[in-house]
Design a protein around this motif. Structure first.
Motif, PDB file in Angstrom:
ATOM      1  N   ILE A  58      26.347  33.114  33.548  1.00 40.93           N
ATOM      2  CA  ILE A  58      27.709  32.597  33.621  1.00 40.93           C
ATOM      3  C   ILE A  58      28.460  33.357  34.704  1.00 40.93           C
ATOM      4  O   ILE A  58      28.714  34.559  34.577  1.00 40.93           O
ATOM      5  CB  ILE A  58      28.445  32.722  32.272  1.00 40.93           C
ATOM      6  CG1 ILE A  58      27.614  32.073  31.158  1.00 40.93           C
ATOM      7  CG2 ILE A  58      29.821  32.070  32.367  1.00 40.93           C
ATOM      8  CD1 ILE A  58      27.279  30.611  31.360  1.00 40.93           C
ATOM      9  N   GLY A  59      28.773  32.644  35.774  1.00 38.35           N
ATOM     10  CA  GLY A  59      29.455  33.249  36.912  1.00 38.35           C
ATOM     11  C   GLY A  59      30.955  33.091  36.816  1.00 38.35           C
ATOM     12  O   GLY A  59      31.532  33.157  35.736  1.00 38.35           O
ATOM     13  N   GLY A  60      31.592  32.858  37.963  1.00 36.98           N
ATOM     14  CA  GLY A  60      33.037  32.716  37.966  1.00 36.98           C
ATOM     15  C   GLY A  60      33.531  32.206  39.305  1.00 36.98           C
ATOM     16  O   GLY A  60      32.936  32.465  40.354  1.00 36.98           O
ATOM     17  N   LEU A  61      34.634  31.477  39.272  1.00 33.58           N
ATOM     18  CA  LEU A  61      35.200  30.844  40.465  1.00 33.58           C
ATOM     19  C   LEU A  61      35.512  31.844  41.565  1.00 33.58           C
ATOM     20  O   LEU A  61      35.286  31.575  42.748  1.00 33.58           O
ATOM     21  CB  LEU A  61      36.474  30.086  40.056  1.00 33.58           C
ATOM     22  CG  LEU A  61      37.303  29.435  41.156  1.00 33.58           C
ATOM     23  CD1 LEU A  61      36.494  28.360  41.870  1.00 33.58           C
ATOM     24  CD2 LEU A  61      38.585  28.846  40.574  1.00 33.58           C
ATOM     25  N   THR A  62      36.030  33.019  41.212  1.00 32.58           N
ATOM     26  CA  THR A  62      36.464  33.952  42.251  1.00 32.58           C
ATOM     27  C   THR A  62      35.303  34.557  43.032  1.00 32.58           C
ATOM     28  O   THR A  62      35.516  35.145  44.087  1.00 32.58           O
ATOM     29  CB  THR A  62      37.333  35.076  41.654  1.00 32.58           C
ATOM     30  OG1 THR A  62      36.574  35.805  40.677  1.00 32.58           O
ATOM     31  CG2 THR A  62      38.593  34.510  41.031  1.00 32.58           C
ATOM     32  N   ALA A  63      34.089  34.392  42.560  1.00 36.18           N
ATOM     33  CA  ALA A  63      32.942  34.821  43.355  1.00 36.18           C
ATOM     34  C   ALA A  63      32.839  34.017  44.645  1.00 36.18           C
ATOM     35  O   ALA A  63      32.216  34.469  45.605  1.00 36.18           O
ATOM     36  CB  ALA A  63      31.660  34.671  42.552  1.00 36.18           C
ATOM     37  N   TYR A  64      33.460  32.843  44.684  1.00 41.66           N
ATOM     38  CA  TYR A  64      33.388  31.945  45.834  1.00 41.66           C
ATOM     39  C   TYR A  64      34.715  31.843  46.587  1.00 41.66           C
ATOM     40  O   TYR A  64      34.723  31.501  47.762  1.00 41.66           O
ATOM     41  CB  TYR A  64      32.928  30.555  45.369  1.00 41.66           C
ATOM     42  CG  TYR A  64      31.694  30.658  44.524  1.00 41.66           C
ATOM     43  CD1 TYR A  64      30.429  30.776  45.100  1.00 41.66           C
ATOM     44  CD2 TYR A  64      31.782  30.724  43.135  1.00 41.66           C
ATOM     45  CE1 TYR A  64      29.302  30.935  44.320  1.00 41.66           C
ATOM     46  CE2 TYR A  64      30.661  30.884  42.347  1.00 41.66           C
ATOM     47  CZ  TYR A  64      29.414  31.001  42.947  1.00 41.66           C
ATOM     48  OH  TYR A  64      28.298  31.174  42.168  1.00 41.66           O
ATOM     49  N   GLY A  91      37.222  34.477  46.262  1.00 41.92           N
ATOM     50  CA  GLY A  91      37.892  35.762  46.329  1.00 41.92           C
ATOM     51  C   GLY A  91      39.113  35.767  45.427  1.00 41.92           C
ATOM     52  O   GLY A  91      39.546  34.728  44.917  1.00 41.92           O
ATOM     53  N   ALA A  92      39.688  36.948  45.231  1.00 44.16           N
ATOM     54  CA  ALA A  92      40.873  37.073  44.395  1.00 44.16           C
ATOM     55  C   ALA A  92      41.473  38.453  44.605  1.00 44.16           C
ATOM     56  O   ALA A  92      40.737  39.426  44.817  1.00 44.16           O
ATOM     57  CB  ALA A  92      40.535  36.889  42.907  1.00 44.16           C
ATOM     58  N   PRO A  93      42.797  38.570  44.541  1.00 44.29           N
ATOM     59  CA  PRO A  93      43.405  39.890  44.666  1.00 44.29           C
ATOM     60  C   PRO A  93      43.146  40.737  43.430  1.00 44.29           C
ATOM     61  O   PRO A  93      43.064  40.222  42.308  1.00 44.29           O
ATOM     62  CB  PRO A  93      44.908  39.569  44.802  1.00 44.29           C
ATOM     63  CG  PRO A  93      45.073  38.245  44.128  1.00 44.29           C
ATOM     64  CD  PRO A  93      43.796  37.500  44.378  1.00 44.29           C
ATOM     65  N   ASN A  94      42.980  42.012  43.629  1.00 45.19           N
ATOM     66  CA  ASN A  94      42.874  42.991  42.541  1.00 45.19           C
ATOM     67  C   ASN A  94      41.630  42.798  41.667  1.00 45.19           C
ATOM     68  O   ASN A  94      41.601  43.260  40.531  1.00 45.19           O
ATOM     69  CB  ASN A  94      44.128  42.958  41.653  1.00 45.19           C
ATOM     70  CG  ASN A  94      45.391  43.190  42.448  1.00 45.19           C
ATOM     71  OD1 ASN A  94      45.401  43.945  43.423  1.00 45.19           O
ATOM     72  ND2 ASN A  94      46.472  42.519  42.054  1.00 45.19           N
ATOM     73  N   ALA A 107      38.173  43.182  43.060  1.00 41.71           N
ATOM     74  CA  ALA A 107      36.981  43.476  43.869  1.00 41.71           C
ATOM     75  C   ALA A 107      35.761  43.679  42.991  1.00 41.71           C
ATOM     76  O   ALA A 107      34.650  43.225  43.326  1.00 41.71           O
ATOM     77  CB  ALA A 107      37.232  44.709  44.729  1.00 41.71           C
ATOM     78  N   HIS A 108      35.925  44.365  41.865  1.00 43.69           N
ATOM     79  CA  HIS A 108      34.786  44.630  40.979  1.00 43.69           C
ATOM     80  C   HIS A 108      34.271  43.359  40.316  1.00 43.69           C
ATOM     81  O   HIS A 108      33.066  43.118  40.265  1.00 43.69           O
ATOM     82  CB  HIS A 108      35.125  45.690  39.932  1.00 43.69           C
ATOM     83  CG  HIS A 108      36.467  45.579  39.281  1.00 43.69           C
ATOM     84  ND1 HIS A 108      37.327  44.501  39.447  1.00 43.69           N
ATOM     85  CD2 HIS A 108      37.104  46.435  38.427  1.00 43.69           C
ATOM     86  CE1 HIS A 108      38.418  44.704  38.733  1.00 43.69           C
ATOM     87  NE2 HIS A 108      38.306  45.861  38.112  1.00 43.69           N
ATOM     88  N   VAL A 109      35.177  42.513  39.830  1.00 38.46           N
ATOM     89  CA  VAL A 109      34.767  41.272  39.167  1.00 38.46           C
ATOM     90  C   VAL A 109      34.126  40.314  40.165  1.00 38.46           C
ATOM     91  O   VAL A 109      33.085  39.709  39.897  1.00 38.46           O
ATOM     92  CB  VAL A 109      35.978  40.605  38.477  1.00 38.46           C
ATOM     93  CG1 VAL A 109      35.568  39.274  37.846  1.00 38.46           C
ATOM     94  CG2 VAL A 109      36.569  41.527  37.414  1.00 38.46           C
ATOM     95  N   VAL A 110      34.764  40.147  41.336  1.00 42.58           N
ATOM     96  CA  VAL A 110      34.227  39.244  42.353  1.00 42.58           C
ATOM     97  C   VAL A 110      32.838  39.697  42.790  1.00 42.58           C
ATOM     98  O   VAL A 110      31.911  38.883  42.925  1.00 42.58           O
ATOM     99  CB  VAL A 110      35.188  39.164  43.545  1.00 42.58           C
ATOM    100  CG1 VAL A 110      34.549  38.400  44.705  1.00 42.58           C
ATOM    101  CG2 VAL A 110      36.497  38.496  43.139  1.00 42.58           C
ATOM    102  N   ALA A 111      32.675  40.998  43.029  1.00 44.59           N
ATOM    103  CA  ALA A 111      31.368  41.512  43.447  1.00 44.59           C
ATOM    104  C   ALA A 111      30.313  41.294  42.372  1.00 44.59           C
ATOM    105  O   ALA A 111      29.164  40.915  42.664  1.00 44.59           O
ATOM    106  CB  ALA A 111      31.483  42.997  43.788  1.00 44.59           C
TER     107      ALA A 111
END
Length: 255
Positions: A146-152, A154-157, A159-163
């Motif tokens: 299960i991924g997430g939209l911000t992986a594609y 980006g999102a402010p604040n 960096a850890h979740v997006v990575a």
């Protein structure tokens, strides 16, 4: 933890991490409704996990729970062993466990960075590694991350979740290639804006990126809509799908 009585089953057996609430709960119920026995893995909320087990049993399927921290290497083998001891087989692994905190990158400690990656990405690696021999023995072994939209986007604040979520996308592709000869499919479901209960400490109540990622359909999705895609990927109709990212986001992101 005491070992439960073995309850071997002819049903497919699924492990769902982070299965006690929100999307994880919906996934567990969707798999149960599809006739699977389900192992609910939660880090600490026994009451919520027990509620999901009762809901699954009310659907007429078998269920059990295990409290475990998926970021700990020793937990992976214990979770898989629990599934095998209880049900005698393992067919599906859903790597859903995650926490989604927000903090500016320059203020983020290394421990805060590692905490997110350990749960989201390391946990998926560890569980997949432990499950592979048993999934390979299944006639329909499958891993769904299960991924997430911000992986594609980006999102402010974050960096850890997006990575971490972007890493899951890469892990999905790598495992799909490596495990295809053993009959295991590996896919990723990437939810967009989903209406969930954000009162728990593992999630931000008002994520900053929500203002940027509006859906074409003009509404948030539901956990059940994400779960329906997971159930499809875990079922017999999706055996020719592997290495794919399926976006459930109402048109917020068009790859």
């Amino acid at each position: 933890m005491s070992t439960p009585d073995r309850e071997s089953t002819s049903r497919p057996v699924a492990i769902v991490t982070g299965g006690s609430r929100n999307i994880g709960r919906a996934i567990a119920l969707a798999l149960g409704a599809a006739g699977m026995a389900v192992v609910i893995v939660a880090r600490s909320d026994r009451d919520a996990a027990e509620t999901v087990v009762r809901e699954l049993e009310a659907l007429g399927t078998q269920a059990t729970l295990m409290l475990a921290d998926v970021a700990r290497e020793a937990s992976a083998d214990l979770i898989v062993e629990h599934a095998l001891e209880r049900f005698g087989r393992l067919d599906i692994l859903v790597n859903n466990a995650a926490i989604r905190r927000e903090k500016p990158v320059e203020a983020m400690s290394f421990a805060e960075w590692r905490e997110i990656l350990a749960i989201c990405l390391d946990g998926a690696f560890l569980l997949s590694r432990a499950a592979i021999p048993h999934l390979a023995a299944s006639p329909a072994g499958a891993i769904v991350n299960i991924g997430g939209l911000t992986a594609y986007t980006g999102a402010p604040n974050r960096a850890h979740v997006v990575a971490a979520k972007a890493g899951l996308d890469g892990l999905t592709k790598a495992l799909a290639v490596e495990l295809a000869p053993r009959g295991i499919t590996v896919n990723l479901v990437s939810p967009g804006r989903i209406g969930t209960d954000r009162s728990h400490a593992s999630a931000e109540k008002n994520p900053a990126h929500h203002a940027r990622n509006q859906t074409l359909l003009g509404r948030e999705g539901t956990p059940e809509e994400v779960a329906a895609m997971v159930a499809y990927l875990a079922g017999p109709a999706a055996r020719f799908l592997t290495g794919q990212t399926l976006h459930v986001n109402g048109g917020a992101f068009l790859p």
